[in-house]
Design an enzyme around this catalytic site. Sequence first.
Site, mmCIF file in Angstrom:
data_model
loop_
_atom_site.group_PDB
_atom_site.id
_atom_site.type_symbol
_atom_site.label_atom_id
_atom_site.label_comp_id
_atom_site.label_asym_id
_atom_site.label_seq_id
_atom_site.Cartn_x
_atom_site.Cartn_y
_atom_site.Cartn_z
ATOM 1 N N ARG A 82 -20.644 10.484 -13.288
ATOM 2 C CA ARG A 82 -20.759 10.835 -12.019
ATOM 3 C C ARG A 82 -20.901 9.904 -10.960
ATOM 4 N NH1 ARG A 82 -24.005 15.074 -14.650
ATOM 5 N NH2 ARG A 82 -22.786 16.900 -14.520
ATOM 6 N N LYS A 109 -10.107 5.733 -1.016
ATOM 7 C CA LYS A 109 -9.364 6.785 -1.609
ATOM 8 C C LYS A 109 -9.009 6.170 -3.233
ATOM 9 C CE LYS A 109 -6.434 8.982 2.122
ATOM 10 N NZ LYS A 109 -5.235 8.953 2.763
ATOM 11 N N GLU A 133 2.863 -2.980 5.774
ATOM 12 C CA GLU A 133 1.532 -2.311 6.123
ATOM 13 C C GLU A 133 0.964 -3.365 7.300
ATOM 14 O OE1 GLU A 133 0.386 0.502 5.427
ATOM 15 O OE2 GLU A 133 1.278 1.180 3.638
ATOM 16 N N LYS A 179 -8.366 -1.133 9.573
ATOM 17 C CA LYS A 179 -8.641 0.003 8.727
ATOM 18 C C LYS A 179 -10.158 0.589 8.694
ATOM 19 C CE LYS A 179 -6.854 2.236 4.674
ATOM 20 N NZ LYS A 179 -6.126 2.315 3.270
ATOM 21 N N GLU A 187 -9.682 12.055 7.377
ATOM 22 C CA GLU A 187 -8.346 12.172 8.042
ATOM 23 C C GLU A 187 -8.482 13.517 8.835
ATOM 24 O OE1 GLU A 187 -5.247 10.664 5.595
ATOM 25 O OE2 GLU A 187 -3.946 12.076 6.503
ATOM 26 N N ARG A 204 -7.495 8.350 11.447
ATOM 27 C CA ARG A 204 -6.980 8.004 10.013
ATOM 28 C C ARG A 204 -5.371 8.135 10.131
ATOM 29 N NH1 ARG A 204 -10.246 7.764 4.468
ATOM 30 N NH2 ARG A 204 -8.558 6.171 3.629
ATOM 31 N N ASN A 250 -0.559 6.228 9.396
ATOM 32 C CA ASN A 250 0.602 7.038 8.611
ATOM 33 C C ASN A 250 1.822 6.760 9.401
ATOM 34 O OD1 ASN A 250 -0.652 8.317 6.353
ATOM 35 N ND2 ASN A 250 -1.107 9.928 7.431
ATOM 36 N N HIS A 299 5.229 5.992 7.905
ATOM 37 C CA HIS A 299 4.857 6.520 6.426
ATOM 38 C C HIS A 299 5.701 7.996 6.111
ATOM 39 C CE1 HIS A 299 2.243 3.440 5.937
ATOM 40 N NE2 HIS A 299 1.788 4.071 4.597
ATOM 41 N N HIS A 302 7.876 7.714 3.029
ATOM 42 C CA HIS A 302 7.491 8.202 1.738
ATOM 43 C C HIS A 302 8.788 9.005 1.235
ATOM 44 C CE1 HIS A 302 2.898 8.637 2.457
ATOM 45 N NE2 HIS A 302 3.339 7.525 1.416
ATOM 46 N N HIS A 346 6.629 0.140 -1.490
ATOM 47 C CA HIS A 346 6.093 0.961 -0.351
ATOM 48 C C HIS A 346 6.098 0.245 0.858
ATOM 49 C CE1 HIS A 346 3.429 3.756 1.300
ATOM 50 N NE2 HIS A 346 2.524 2.672 1.542
HETATM 51 N N1 LIG Z 1 -6.012 3.793 -2.117
HETATM 52 C C1 LIG Z 1 -5.347 3.697 -1.057
HETATM 53 O O1 LIG Z 1 -5.743 3.836 0.032
HETATM 54 C C2 LIG Z 1 -4.025 3.137 -1.265
HETATM 55 C C3 LIG Z 1 -3.342 2.368 -0.267
HETATM 56 C C4 LIG Z 1 -2.104 2.025 -0.331
HETATM 57 C C5 LIG Z 1 -1.497 1.832 -1.743
HETATM 58 N N2 LIG Z 1 -2.158 2.400 -2.922
HETATM 59 C C6 LIG Z 1 -1.674 2.416 -4.090
HETATM 60 O O2 LIG Z 1 -1.335 1.247 -4.438
HETATM 61 C C7 LIG Z 1 -0.394 1.020 -5.470
HETATM 62 C C8 LIG Z 1 0.310 -0.001 -5.166
HETATM 63 O O3 LIG Z 1 -0.291 -1.392 -5.110
HETATM 64 P P1 LIG Z 1 0.503 -2.800 -5.406
HETATM 65 O O4 LIG Z 1 1.459 -2.915 -4.453
HETATM 66 O O5 LIG Z 1 -0.637 -3.461 -5.264
HETATM 67 O O6 LIG Z 1 1.001 -2.642 -6.901
HETATM 68 P P2 LIG Z 1 0.501 -3.027 -8.495
HETATM 69 O O7 LIG Z 1 -1.051 -2.712 -8.583
HETATM 70 O O8 LIG Z 1 1.460 -2.450 -9.294
HETATM 71 O O9 LIG Z 1 0.853 -4.588 -8.410
HETATM 72 C C9 LIG Z 1 2.190 -4.866 -8.328
HETATM 73 C C10 LIG Z 1 2.415 -5.676 -9.733
HETATM 74 O O10 LIG Z 1 1.885 -7.048 -9.125
HETATM 75 C C11 LIG Z 1 1.115 -7.480 -10.463
HETATM 76 N N3 LIG Z 1 0.285 -8.484 -9.847
HETATM 77 C C12 LIG Z 1 -0.921 -7.934 -9.288
HETATM 78 N N4 LIG Z 1 -1.837 -8.989 -8.618
HETATM 79 C C13 LIG Z 1 -0.921 -10.184 -9.267
HETATM 80 C C14 LIG Z 1 -1.227 -11.472 -8.908
HETATM 81 N N5 LIG Z 1 -2.196 -11.935 -8.132
HETATM 82 N N6 LIG Z 1 -0.287 -12.353 -9.698
HETATM 83 C C15 LIG Z 1 0.727 -11.942 -10.221
HETATM 84 N N7 LIG Z 1 0.982 -10.643 -10.379
HETATM 85 C C16 LIG Z 1 0.053 -9.609 -9.886
HETATM 86 C C17 LIG Z 1 0.557 -6.092 -11.075
HETATM 87 O O11 LIG Z 1 0.315 -6.345 -12.339
HETATM 88 C C18 LIG Z 1 1.908 -5.226 -10.864
HETATM 89 O O12 LIG Z 1 2.914 -5.642 -11.987
HETATM 90 C C19 LIG Z 1 0.376 2.350 -5.573
HETATM 91 O O13 LIG Z 1 -0.337 3.024 -6.787
HETATM 92 C C20 LIG Z 1 -0.105 2.988 -4.287
HETATM 93 O O14 LIG Z 1 -0.352 4.585 -4.458
HETATM 94 C C21 LIG Z 1 -3.439 3.022 -2.506
HETATM 95 ZN ZN LIG Z 2 1.088 2.729 3.137
#
Ligand SMILES: NC(=O)c1ccc[n+]([C@@H]2O[C@H](COP(=O)([O-])OP(=O)(O)OC[C@H]3O[C@@H](n4cnc5c(N)ncnc54)[C@H](O)[C@@H]3O)[C@@H](O)[C@H]2O)c1
Ligand SMILES: [Zn+2]
Length: 373
Positions: free
Chosen positions: A127, A149, A190, A234, A244, A250, A254, A257, A261, A274
């Site tokens: 939990r 999130k 972003e 942010k 939101e 918040r 978007n 987006h 999206h 993205h």
């Molecule tokens: N929680 C939120 O508010 C929020 C906001 C935006 C995006 N997201 C989520 O984030 C995800 C996308 O994140 P991302 O773009 O970081 O993608 P990711 O986590 O898939 O990373 C991209 C790639 O880079 C690699 N990588 C990471 N750090 C590295 C480094 N320093 N050197 C070499 N390789 C590295 C990872 O292993 C992966 O293969 C999605 O799932 C999205 O839904 C969440």
């Molecule tokens: Zn985004």
Amino acid sequence: MTKPLLDQTTTVEIINPTFRTVVENGSLQKLPAYLSQEQLTNRAFVITDTKVGPLYGRAVSQTLLDAGIKTTVLTMKAGEQHKTLAQAGNLVDQLSDAKATRKDVIIALGGGVVGDLGGFVASIYNRGVPLVHIPTTLLAMVDSSVGGKTGVDHGGKNKTGSFYQPKLVIADPTVLVTLGPRVYTEAFGEIAKYAILDADFLTELETAADRLRSYSTDNLDILGKIIARCVKQKSNVIATDPREQAPDGRILLNYGHTLGHGLEAAGDYTELLHGEAVAIGMTFAAQLALQLGLAGEEFITRQTRLLEALGLPTRYTGKASIVDVMKHIEKDKKNTKTNSIRFVLPRTAGQLTVEQIESSVVNRAVSDFVVAQ
Ligand SMILES: NC(=O)c1ccc[n+]([C@@H]2O[C@H](COP(=O)([O-])OP(=O)(O)OC[C@H]3O[C@@H](n4cnc5c(N)ncnc54)[C@H](O)[C@@H]3O)[C@@H](O)[C@H]2O)c1
Ligand SMILES: [Zn+2]
């Protein structure tokens, strides 16, 4: 321990609960000290992925072990396709086998995938176990590690999850050196979005755009400042509207987006990253705002110039059909009424508005936008 290249530390306070975000070159090597300040020195469980683990996982666990913190590294496969409920269950089982308790800390070391999944696991195991984010992509530093999130792709993208704040976020921009250029650049979708929401930041980003276009250790000072600026922005928005609910809170994050999206989903998440989709979505939203008499040509030109200077796309050149894109836009969870679509639209830099736009108007505008490419 090597001296940090720059002392760029920002502390961001979030209302209830409070956590710190540290943006500092070399901060990974100081992790035990930061954990100790938060009384998180029992055992550490580092969740990472198969790409980040070999690059930074061993160094992080060695730093913690050297400081007397018993550390276990749990590695998941890299990639969005592994952000699943099954993977979360697997990690919960591993924590359970290791008899992890609420006195321990989960450290999510990786990009947004590891952050979302690790955060979700931290929120459900026992939990709730204290969570520390160590974002290693630029996108994770400026976006996914901030705001609480968490989640997995179950029942749809990010459909299963929780709001769960970390105790601490440690962003060390020097780890970005190993990031692929496309993954580095997409984060500026972003970052540019934050800048459009804040006129002063926009001017700052325009001035720095050429230097920031590709990663260089020469530019770590400005990069750290930009990351800190995004985190603060942010955090401030989220502190006033955590779930939101406010019309001007918040939801403004978007911007870009809605179409973004739609394009991502219609391209099966393989065509566009993205941040690239957000940049195209911002361009579309600005053109829609022009069409509706909200924004002027000057604003559009300024935004397009910035996005291009940062190396981002402003046009959609993929294969998705307009019907598909519209289908995804209409079922986006952020849309409220059935015959209209909620859009964040710009008036000018720092002034955005949320409007319900008739689906037929959006359909025509999307067709014009895509066909015009
Ligand atoms: N929680 C939120 O508010 C929020 C906001 C935006 C995006 N997201 C989520 O984030 C995800 C996308 O994140 P991302 O773009 O970081 O993608 P990711 O986590 O898939 O990373 C991209 C790639 O880079 C690699 N990588 C990471 N750090 C590295 C480094 N320093 N050197 C070499 N390789 C590295 C990872 O292993 C992966 O293969 C999605 O799932 C999205 O839904 C969440
Ligand atoms: Zn985004």
